[in-house]
Scaffold this motif. Sequence first.
Motif, short mmCIF file in Angstrom:
data_model
loop_
_atom_site.label_atom_id
_atom_site.label_comp_id
_atom_site.label_asym_id
_atom_site.label_seq_id
_atom_site.Cartn_x
_atom_site.Cartn_y
_atom_site.Cartn_z
N VAL A 100 3.54 17.11 3.63
CA VAL A 100 3.19 16.43 2.37
C VAL A 100 3.88 15.07 2.35
O VAL A 100 5.10 14.97 2.56
CB VAL A 100 3.63 17.24 1.15
N VAL A 101 3.09 14.03 2.13
CA VAL A 101 3.62 12.66 2.06
C VAL A 101 3.42 12.15 0.64
O VAL A 101 2.30 12.16 0.11
CB VAL A 101 2.89 11.73 3.06
N LEU A 102 4.50 11.76 0.00
CA LEU A 102 4.45 11.18 -1.34
C LEU A 102 4.58 9.67 -1.18
O LEU A 102 5.65 9.16 -0.83
CB LEU A 102 5.58 11.73 -2.22
N ALA A 103 3.47 8.97 -1.42
CA ALA A 103 3.41 7.54 -1.13
C ALA A 103 3.20 6.73 -2.41
O ALA A 103 2.41 7.12 -3.28
CB ALA A 103 2.25 7.27 -0.16
N ASP A 104 3.90 5.61 -2.49
CA ASP A 104 3.82 4.80 -3.72
C ASP A 104 2.42 4.25 -3.96
O ASP A 104 1.94 4.20 -5.09
CB ASP A 104 4.85 3.66 -3.70
N GLY A 105 1.73 3.81 -2.89
CA GLY A 105 0.39 3.25 -3.06
C GLY A 105 0.39 2.09 -4.04
O GLY A 105 1.31 1.26 -4.04
N LEU A 106 -0.60 2.07 -4.92
CA LEU A 106 -0.73 0.97 -5.87
C LEU A 106 -0.18 1.30 -7.25
O LEU A 106 -0.32 0.51 -8.19
CB LEU A 106 -2.20 0.55 -5.98
N SER A 107 0.43 2.49 -7.39
CA SER A 107 1.08 2.84 -8.66
C SER A 107 2.22 3.81 -8.38
O SER A 107 2.02 5.02 -8.33
CB SER A 107 0.09 3.46 -9.64
N ALA A 108 3.41 3.26 -8.21
CA ALA A 108 4.58 4.13 -8.03
C ALA A 108 4.80 4.99 -9.28
O ALA A 108 5.32 6.11 -9.19
CB ALA A 108 5.81 3.27 -7.75
#
Length: 241
Positions: free
Chosen positions: A104-112
């Motif tokens: 499982v990867v928790l990624a900030d993307g365009l909305s942390a």
Amino acid sequence: MSDFWQPLRAHTPARIGQQRHGEAPGTRERLEFATAHAAARDAVHQPLDVPALVAELATVDGLAPAQVVASAAPDRPTYLTRPDLGRRPRDPLPVAAAETDLVVVLADGLSALAVQRHAVAVLRALLPLLPDSTRLAPPVVATQARVALADHVGAAWRARLALVLIGERPGLSTADSLGAYLTWAPRPGVADSARNCVSNIHPPHGLDHLTAARTIATLARGAELLGATGVALKAGSIALG
């Protein structure tokens, strides 16, 4: 107009039945729009609180200590203008000694903000729905990250399936929407058509955490049966039941 639309507004954050004065929107509507636009901009630029997220993950039963990975984008302005850098890690990733079933990867993307509010809650709801035999890799917290960064993580962690929980592009009705992407046999170069996505996770107006977790668990079981995700899993969903 306001009397007609008011009961409907209780069911959606969308801007419906906007007041107008001549050709111009009303003062309240203009201020609400400006507030929503500012919230969306803030969500895009707000950094992920990595120590807080790692500490929250440590409270989830069944998870190993989280790892932290940075993309090749050195800062937020570069991340926004160079999507390709957000898709690959900054440093070489260590290769895991043994295979795992899920990373499982928790990624900030365009909305942390979305990751901070919803990712761990989805994970808490999801883990009890997985088979007891599931071999979990240590979770990964990724910064300045796009979805495809998990392909590199999954390959290095030798995972059969990668799940990315990532902040979606903020809109003018919500700035904290979370997306979940599943990829079977993650590896660099996987096409987006080989992924499944569960989007709009942001209770109370979007998908709630438990419903999202159930959908993800169903897709994960389908991926195991078919040995595939994306359009292949979508096409086989009727046969899977």
